[in-house]
Design an enzyme around this catalytic site. Structure first.
Site, short mmCIF file in Angstrom:
data_model
loop_
_atom_site.label_atom_id
_atom_site.label_comp_id
_atom_site.label_asym_id
_atom_site.label_seq_id
_atom_site.Cartn_x
_atom_site.Cartn_y
_atom_site.Cartn_z
N HIS A 455 31.36 29.00 -11.36
CA HIS A 455 31.73 29.67 -10.11
C HIS A 455 30.89 29.03 -9.01
O HIS A 455 29.67 29.19 -8.97
CB HIS A 455 31.47 31.17 -10.17
CG HIS A 455 31.91 31.89 -8.93
ND1 HIS A 455 33.18 32.40 -8.79
CD2 HIS A 455 31.27 32.14 -7.75
CE1 HIS A 455 33.31 32.94 -7.59
NE2 HIS A 455 32.16 32.80 -6.94
N CYS A 456 31.55 28.29 -8.14
CA CYS A 456 30.85 27.48 -7.14
C CYS A 456 30.45 28.34 -5.94
O CYS A 456 31.29 28.94 -5.27
CB CYS A 456 31.74 26.33 -6.68
SG CYS A 456 30.96 25.27 -5.44
N LEU A 457 29.14 28.38 -5.67
CA LEU A 457 28.65 29.13 -4.51
C LEU A 457 29.15 28.54 -3.20
O LEU A 457 29.40 29.27 -2.24
CB LEU A 457 27.12 29.14 -4.52
CG LEU A 457 26.43 29.92 -5.63
CD1 LEU A 457 24.92 29.70 -5.56
CD2 LEU A 457 26.74 31.40 -5.53
#
Length: 622
Positions: A455-457
Site C-alpha cells: 500500500h503506497c503512501l
C-alpha cells in the site's frame, strides 16, 4: 457432566465472559491446561477387544464399535450420564463412527448430557467443522436450543469458531436468530466475548444493529457498553449503531457508560454523537466531500509559506524559526478539526503533489530564462506531464480488488467448508471471499488485492496486479522530474549567485547559495528527498521484478520465513522466477520480437496452480 475425562473434548461448557482468542482454532481457552493434563493422564488402550462401546467410541476404535453394535447394542441407548454414542463420536470428531451409528438408526438430534444438548451442539463447542458439516448433511437441526437456551449459531459465536459461524449462516441460519432471552448472536458477542472478534466478523453478514432483547431491551451497543468491550463498541459505532435507543430502564448507551464510569467508552460515544450531529449541517457535509481537496490546498499553501519564510529578507534565523514553529502549529489544527482520520492517510500524497507543484513553478519562473530553448526544458515538461499521467493511472486504476456478490460469498464458504479448505490461508474473514493466489487483504483499503505488492503512501493506493506497471513508470518519471530540478538549481546558482567554491570550499559555498536564494535551496532539498526515495524504490522494484519475479510483500515474507528456518531460503529459487526476459515479459505483458511471449494470468481469479508453457514450471503461492 458432558465429556468428563476425554482428551479431545471440552470438559467445561459454561458461558461466562471469555478472554480474547477464546475458542480460536477449535480449542476452548479454558480447556488449555485441563485438557492437556487430561490427555496426558488418559491411558493408552493396548487391548481394545475388552473395552466397552463408550470408550471405543471415544478412542475411535471402529472395529470394536461395529462388533458390539452387530452383537445387539442399541446405538440409541444413552449411558449413565444420559449421553448417546453419537454425542461421544461428535465431540471427538469420529466421522466414520457418526456415519455408522446414523446408518444403524441413531437419532441425529438426540438430546443428552447435563446441558441437554444435541451432538451438533457438542461438535460446535469443540469447533469440529467437518463434524458439523456431516451432521447437517444427515439432517441435524441447527435451530434446536440446548439447556442454556442457545442454538447452534449462538454456541459458535460464544466459542469464537468463525468458520462454523460462516458455514451456518451460508447454509441459511439467520444471523439475527434469538436465544431464549431474545439475544441475537451479535448481542452475545458484544457482551460475552471481549475483543474485536467475532463482533467484527458478524457485522460482515449485515445483522440488525438496533434490535433489542426481550428482558432488558438492550441493543448490541448497550451490551458492549455494559461489558466494557471497547473493541466491540468501536465496531458497532463504525457500523452505525443507534446512540438514542433506550432500554427498559430508560438508559441510552451513553447513560450506561456514565454509570459504569468507563472514560474511554464515554469519550468514544460523545465523539460519535458530535460527529453525527455535525452531519445535519450542509456546510459540514460539503466540507467532508471536499476533504481531500482542502488537504491538498493546505499542503500547497503551507509549503509556499515555509519557502516564503526562508526567503524572507531578514538575517535573523531566530525570527524565521519562530515563524516556522507558529506556521506548523496553525496548520496542524486544520487536519485535526476538518479532515477525518481516514483521509489523513493521504497526507503524504498531498505533500508529494504540493512538492511537484512548487517544483514546476520554480522551474517555470526561475529556471526557464536560463534553459529556454534547450532540450533539457522540453525533457522536463515531458517528464512532469508523464509523471502526472502515471500518478493518475496508478491512483485511479483498480489495483486488483477482489469482488463477489453476497450469494457468491455464501457459495464459496459452503464449497470451501465441505472440501476442507475453509481456513485463513484460502479464506479472507474480512471480505468473506476465497483468496486468489498471491493476494493479501489490505487493512487500509479494506479489500483483498490480487498479486499484492504494497500500500503506497505516496499515491494513497494499493499496488497490485492492475496498476503495478503504472507504478513503475510513476517512480521513473518522478525521479526524472527531481533530477532535472536538481540540475536546474545548480545552473541557476552558477548564473545568478556569486560563488567561490574552488577558492573557499564547500562551507563557504553553502553560505553563499543560502544567502543568494533560500527558496531555490528549499526546492532543491525537496527534490533531493523525492529523488532519493523514488530512485531507491524504482531500483528495488526492477530488481524484484526482473531477477526474482516477486512482489515486495512476497520478498519480505520469504525473508521473514528464512529467519526461522535452519536453511536459508533462496529468493531466486521460487516458482515465480522464470528468468530475466520472461519475468519482464510477464510483468509488462509485452513480447520481444517473438523471442519471448508473455504468459497471461488473471490473478484476480486465479485460485489454483498455474502451468507456464514457456518454462514448463508450476507456479504456486509463496
Amino acid at each position: 457432566m458432558e465429556g468428563p475425562g476425554l482428551g479431545s473434548q471440552c470438559r467445561n461448557h459454561s458461558h461466562g465472559p471469555h478472554p480474547p482468542g477464546f475458542g480460536r482454532y477449535g480449542i476452548c481457552a479454558h480447556e488449555n491446561k485441563e485438557l492437556a493434563n487430561a490427555r496426558e493422564a488418559l491411558p493408552l488402550i493396548e487391548d481394545s477387544s475388552n473395552c466397552d462401546i463408550v470408550k471405543a467410541t471415544q478412542y475411535g476404535i471402529f472395529e470394536r464399535c461395529k462388533e458390539l453394535v452387530e452383537a445387539g447394542y442399541d446405538v440409541r441407548q444413552p449411558d449413565k450420564e444420559n449421553v448417546s454414542l453419537l454425542h461421544w463420536a461428535a465431540i471427538n470428531n469420529r466421522l466414520d463412527l457418526v456415519k455408522f451409528y446414523i446408518s444403524k438408526g441413531a437419532v441425529v438430534d438426540q438430546l443428552g448430557g447435563d446441558l441437554n444438548s444435541t451432538p451438533l451442539h457438542w461438535a460446535i463447542r469443540q469447533g469440529h467443522l467437518p463434524m458439523v458439516i456431516l451432521l447437517l448433511q444427515h439432517g441435524a437441526d441447527p435451530t434446536l436450543i440446548d439447556g442454556e437456551g442457545f442454538s447452534s449459531i449462538h454456541l459458535a459465536v460464544l466459542f469464537q469458531h468463525m468458520p462454523i459461524i460462516a458455514y451456518l449462516i451460508s447454509k441459511g441460519q439467520s444471523v439475527n436468530m434469538t436465544d431464549v432471552n431474545g439475544q441475537t448472536p451479535l448481542m452475545l458477542s458484544a457482551h460475552k466475548v471481549i475483543g474485536p472478534e467475532p463482533t467484527g466478523f458478524l457485522l460482515k453478514f449485515n445483522p440488525s444493529l438496533n434490535v433489542v432483547d426481550k428482558i432488558h431491551q438492550n441493543t448490541p451497543l448497550h451490551w458492549a457498553v455494559a461489558a466494557g468491550n471497547v473493541n466491540a463498541v468501536d465496531k458497532l459505532l463504525e457500523a452505525g449503531s443507534s446512540l438514542d435507543i433506550q432500554n427498559v430502564k430508560g438508559e441510552t448507551p451513553l447513560d450506561m457508560a456514565l454509570q459504569n464510569k468507563n472514560q474511554l467508552i464515554i469519550h468514544m460515544l460523545k465523539t460519535e454523537a458530535k460527529m453525527r450531529a455535525n452531519q445535519k449541517f450542509r456546510l459540514w457535509r460539503w466540507l467532508q466531500k471536499c476533504e481531500l481537496f482542502l488537504l491538498l490546498m493546505l499542503s500547497v499553501i503551507t509549503m509556499w509559506a515555509v519557502g516564503y519564510i526562508l526567503d524572507f529578507n531578514s538575517d535573523s534565523w531566530l525570527l524565521k524559526g519562530c515563524l516556522l514553529v507558529t506556521l506548523f502549529f496553525l496548520t496542524s489544527l486544520f487536519p485535526r478539526f476538518l479532515v477525518g482520520y481516514k483521509n489523513l492517510v493521504y497526507l503524504p500524497t498531498a505533500f508529494l503533489l504540493s512538492s511537484v507543484f512548487w517544483i514546476f513553478m520554480t522551474w517555470f519562473i526561475l529556471f526557464f530564462p536560463d534553459l529556454a530553448g534547450a532540450p533539457f526544458y522540453f525533457s522536463f515538461i515531458f517528464s512532469i506531464v508523464a509523471f502526472l499521467y502515471f500518478f493518475y493511472k496508478t491512483w485511479a486504476t483498480d489495483p486488483g480488488f477482489t469482488k463477489a456478490s453476497e450469494e457468491e460469498k455464501k457459495v464459496n464458504i459452503i464449497t470451501l467448508a465441505e472440501t476442507g479448505s475453509l481456513d485463513f490461508r484460502t479464506f479472507c474473514t474480512s471480505c468473506l471471499i476465497r483468496k486468489p493466489l498471491r493476494s493479501l487483504h489490505c487493512h487500509v483499503c479494506n479489500s483483498c488485492v490480487a498479486r499484492y505488492d504494497q500500500h503506497c503512501l505516496w499515491t494513497g493506493r494499493c499496488i497490485g496486479f492492475g496498476n503495478h506497471h503504472y507504478y513503475i513508470f510513476f517512480l521513473f518519471f518522478l525521479s526524472m522530474v527531481c533530477g532535472w530540478i536538481i540540475y536546474g538549481s545548480f545552473i541557476y546558482w552558477s548564473s545568478h549567485c556569486a560563488t567561490t567554491f574552488k577558492e573557499d570550499g564547500l562551507w563557504t559555498y553553502l553560505n553563499q547559495i543560502v544567502a543568494c536564494s533560500p527558496w531555490v535551496l528549499y526546492i532543491l532539498m525537496l527534490a533531493t528527498f523525492h529523488f532519493s526515495w523514488s530512485t531507491f524504490l524504482l531500483l528495488n522494484q526492477l530488481f524484484q521484478i526482473a531477477f526474482l519475479g516477486l512482489t515486495s510483500h512476497e520478498r519480505i515474507s520469504l525473508q521473514k520465513q528464512s529467519k526461522h528456518m535452519k536453511q536459508t531460503l533462496s529468493l531466486r529459487k521460487t516458482p515465480y522466477n522464470l528468468g530475466f526476459m520472461q519475468n519482464l515479459a510477464d510483468f509488462f505483458q509485452c513480447g520481444c520480437f517473438g523471442l519471448v511471449k508473455p504468459c497471461v494470468v488473471d490473478w484476480t481469479s486465479q485460485y489454483t496452480v498455474v502451468f507456464h508453457p514457456a518454462r514448463e514450471k508450476v507456479l504456486r503461492s509463496v
